[in-house]
Design a protein around this motif. Structure first.
Motif, PDB file in Angstrom:
ATOM      1  N   ALA A  24       0.847  -1.191   0.000  1.00  0.00           N
ATOM      2  CA  ALA A  24       0.000   0.000   0.000  1.00  0.00           C
ATOM      3  C   ALA A  24       0.882   1.240   0.000  1.00  0.00           C
ATOM      4  N   TYR A  25       0.308   2.345  -0.448  1.00  0.00           N
ATOM      5  CA  TYR A  25       1.052   3.598  -0.587  1.00  0.00           C
ATOM      6  C   TYR A  25       0.266   4.706   0.088  1.00  0.00           C
ATOM      7  N   ASN A  26       0.972   5.617   0.696  1.00  0.00           N
ATOM      8  CA  ASN A  26       0.363   6.636   1.532  1.00  0.00           C
ATOM      9  C   ASN A  26       0.332   7.988   0.816  1.00  0.00           C
ATOM     10  N   PHE A  27      -0.832   8.623   0.844  1.00  0.00           N
ATOM     11  CA  PHE A  27      -1.009   9.940   0.238  1.00  0.00           C
ATOM     12  C   PHE A  27      -1.664  10.886   1.238  1.00  0.00           C
ATOM     13  N   ALA A  28      -1.199  12.120   1.261  1.00  0.00           N
ATOM     14  CA  ALA A  28      -1.873  13.168   2.032  1.00  0.00           C
ATOM     15  C   ALA A  28      -2.818  13.888   1.082  1.00  0.00           C
ATOM     16  N   GLN A  29      -3.965  14.257   1.605  1.00  0.00           N
ATOM     17  CA  GLN A  29      -4.952  14.960   0.792  1.00  0.00           C
ATOM     18  C   GLN A  29      -5.049  16.399   1.301  1.00  0.00           C
ATOM     19  N   HIS A  30      -4.730  17.364   0.435  1.00  0.00           N
ATOM     20  CA  HIS A  30      -4.757  18.781   0.800  1.00  0.00           C
ATOM     21  C   HIS A  30      -5.998  19.438   0.182  1.00  0.00           C
ATOM     22  N   GLU A  31      -6.842  19.939   1.059  1.00  0.00           N
ATOM     23  CA  GLU A  31      -8.087  20.578   0.614  1.00  0.00           C
ATOM     24  C   GLU A  31      -7.780  21.938  -0.026  1.00  0.00           C
ATOM     25  N   ARG A  32      -8.606  22.291  -1.027  1.00  0.00           N
ATOM     26  CA  ARG A  32      -8.488  23.598  -1.686  1.00  0.00           C
ATOM     27  C   ARG A  32      -9.870  24.229  -1.778  1.00  0.00           C
ATOM     28  N   ILE A  33      -9.919  25.520  -1.685  1.00  0.00           N
ATOM     29  CA  ILE A  33     -11.192  26.243  -1.773  1.00  0.00           C
ATOM     30  C   ILE A  33     -11.668  26.205  -3.226  1.00  0.00           C
ATOM     31  N   ASN A  34     -12.922  25.817  -3.420  1.00  0.00           N
ATOM     32  CA  ASN A  34     -13.576  25.757  -4.741  1.00  0.00           C
ATOM     33  C   ASN A  34     -12.848  24.891  -5.761  1.00  0.00           C
ATOM     34  N   ASN A  35     -12.032  23.963  -5.326  1.00  0.00           N
ATOM     35  CA  ASN A  35     -11.341  23.026  -6.214  1.00  0.00           C
ATOM     36  C   ASN A  35     -11.274  21.657  -5.546  1.00  0.00           C
ATOM     37  N   LYS A  36     -10.992  20.677  -6.355  1.00  0.00           N
ATOM     38  CA  LYS A  36     -10.793  19.339  -5.800  1.00  0.00           C
ATOM     39  C   LYS A  36      -9.484  19.306  -5.012  1.00  0.00           C
ATOM     40  N   PRO A  37      -9.407  18.422  -4.033  1.00  0.00           N
ATOM     41  CA  PRO A  37      -8.167  18.314  -3.249  1.00  0.00           C
ATOM     42  C   PRO A  37      -7.002  17.858  -4.108  1.00  0.00           C
ATOM     43  N   ILE A  38      -5.798  18.178  -3.641  1.00  0.00           N
ATOM     44  CA  ILE A  38      -4.563  17.741  -4.296  1.00  0.00           C
ATOM     45  C   ILE A  38      -3.957  16.634  -3.441  1.00  0.00           C
ATOM     46  N   LEU A  39      -3.454  15.610  -4.109  1.00  0.00           N
ATOM     47  CA  LEU A  39      -2.795  14.518  -3.402  1.00  0.00           C
ATOM     48  C   LEU A  39      -1.289  14.723  -3.397  1.00  0.00           C
ATOM     49  N   GLN A  40      -0.687  14.379  -2.261  1.00  0.00           N
ATOM     50  CA  GLN A  40       0.773  14.433  -2.145  1.00  0.00           C
ATOM     51  C   GLN A  40       1.249  13.045  -1.720  1.00  0.00           C
TER      52      GLN A  40
END
Length: 140
Positions: A24-40
Motif C-alpha cells: 500500500a502507498y500513503n497519500f496526504a490529501q490537501h483541501e483547496r477552496i472551490n477546487n478538488k483536493p490535491i494529493l501528495q
C-alpha cells in the motif's frame, strides 16, 4: 521446506496452503477552496503478508503448531521470513492469528485446523539478542 519464519518451518506437503501480500502507498490529501483536493505522495506503507496454513494430525500435532505461532507472536519480536530456496523476504512481526477447527475426534482432540497468519513488515533494525544488555551499566 517451503518457507521459514524465525525458527518455524512451513512444509508444503504438511500444511502450507498459500501466501498473499499487500503493498500500500500513503497519500496526504490537501483541501483547496472551490477546487478538488490535491494529493501528495508520502511513501510506502509497511508490507503485509497473509499465510494460509492447514494443520492435520496425519502430518503434525495441530495444537502444538498453533501454540508455536502464538508463542512467537506474543514475544512481539521481528522474525526473518525466508523462502525454502534461500530468498530472504524480510523481517516481519505476527500481527494476527486466526484459526478454524475443521475436524476433531470424539474426545475433542484436534484432527484438522485451518489457520491464517497475518504478518506486518518490520522496517526497523533487527534486535541483536547477543549484545542486548539489560539494566544499568556498571562502572569499572
Amino acid at each position: 521446506m517451503f518457507a521459514q519464519l524465525g525458527n518455524i518451518q512451513f512444509d508444503l506437503i504438511t500444511y502450507f496452503d498459500g501466501l498473499s501480500s499487500t503493498s500500500a502507498y500513503n497519500f496526504a490529501q490537501h483541501e483547496r477552496i472551490n477546487n478538488k483536493p490535491i494529493l501528495q505522495y508520502l511513501g510506502e506503507n509497511l508490507e503485509e503478508l497473509n499465510i494460509k496454513l492447514n494443520f492435520h494430525s496425519n502430518f503434525c500435532n495441530p495444537k502444538t503448531e498453533i501454540q508455536k505461532l502464538q508463542t512467537a507472536a506474543k514475544t512481539g519480536k521481528p522474525l526473518k521470513f525466508i523462502k525454502g530456496n534461500g530468498d530472504y523476504i524480510g523481517a516481519f512481526v505476527i500481527s494476527e492469528i486466526s484459526e478454524e477447527i475443521i475436524q476433531t475426534s470424539n474426545e475433542g482432540s484436534l484432527i484438522s485446523v485451518k489457520a491464517e497468519v497475518k504478518l506486518l513488515e518490520y522496517a526497523g533494525k533487527m534486535p541483536d539478542e547477543t549484545n542486548a544488555k539489560k539494566g544499568f551499566k556498571k562502572r569499572k
